[in-house]
Write an enzyme that holds these catalytic residues in place. Structure first.
Site, PDB file in Angstrom:
ATOM      1  CG  LEU A 165      62.461  14.164 -15.161  1.00 46.58           C
ATOM      2  CD1 LEU A 165      62.762  14.229 -16.800  1.00 46.58           C
ATOM      3  CD2 LEU A 165      63.387  15.126 -14.248  1.00 46.58           C
ATOM      4  CG  ASP A 166      57.584  17.340 -11.095  1.00 49.14           C
ATOM      5  OD1 ASP A 166      57.465  18.512 -12.051  1.00 49.14           O
ATOM      6  OD2 ASP A 166      58.137  18.254  -9.293  1.00 49.14           O
ATOM      7  CB  VAL A 167      52.692  16.579 -13.865  1.00 44.68           C
ATOM      8  CG1 VAL A 167      52.513  17.981 -13.239  1.00 44.68           C
ATOM      9  CG2 VAL A 167      51.872  16.887 -15.785  1.00 44.68           C
TER      10      VAL A 167
END
Length: 198
Positions: free
Chosen positions: A105-107
């Site tokens: 999951l991206d930041v």
């Protein structure tokens, strides 16, 4: 010779990541059945072959650990970050073993993430050939047209090739934004962001 790639066996034993395991092999720091191995494609049988890394026998019978984590925004889904950002491993005070995240999951995203040391399970969950669905709830700024929904469902061509078809359900729509439930069967880098930007 049938078997498993040596760098995968080393990673699954929790000694190092696959990339670091390849570096150990290339540096001549791994021995199999008494012989130094430097070829990266070497296949081994972890149940039959004696594998030594940095002078230490490799323990291939490792207790498997599975942690379900809610990743908040601001953390990256990786074990190490070259930009110094906090990682999901920073959220675990005393990990039971060397864990790695299954998927990303991206930041700026939050959600459920599996952390494990079970490389076989991770591969079964991540490889597109197994068609394991990944479900996301996505808040989109602006209106998404029915034509755009159709394009998402059919798959689209991004800079790294055509995506697989995506399940898309409109959960909520107002004039300024909408919420979609998207089901993907592959995990490309920032795939949802790139598809919606497209």
């Amino acid at each position: 010779m049938e078997g498993i790639r040596l760098h995968k066996v080393i990673a699954q034993a929790g000694v190092a990541s696959r990339r670091k395991a390849e570096e150990l092999i290339a540096a001549g720091r791994v021995r199999v059945n008494g012989h130094t191995v430097t070829a990266l494609g070497t296949m081994v049988d972890p149940q039959a072959d004696a594998i030594v890394v940095n002078g230490q026998p490799l323990r291939t019978q490792v207790t498997r650990h599975y942690l379900l984590l809610h990743k908040p925004k601001g953390y990256v889904s990786t074990c190490e970050d070259d930009q110094g950002r906090p990682t999901v491993l920073d959220l675990i005070k005393r990990p039971p073993s060397r864990l790695f995240p299954v998927g990303r999951l991206d930041v700026n995203s939050e959600g459920v993430l599996l952390l494990t040391n079970d490389g076989v399970l991770a591969n079964r969950l991540l490889h597109p050939r197994y068609q394991v669905p990944r479900v996301y709830v996505v808040k989109v700024q602006g209106a998404v047209s029915n034509q755009a929904l159709t394009q998402l469902r059919q798959g689209m061509v991004l800079d790294d090739g055509k995506t697989l078809p995506v399940g898309v359900e409109m959960m909520r729509r107002v004039e300024t934004n909408c919420t979609l439930r998207m089901t993907l069967y592959e995990g490309r880098y920032r795939q949802i962001h790139r598809m919606l930007e497209h």
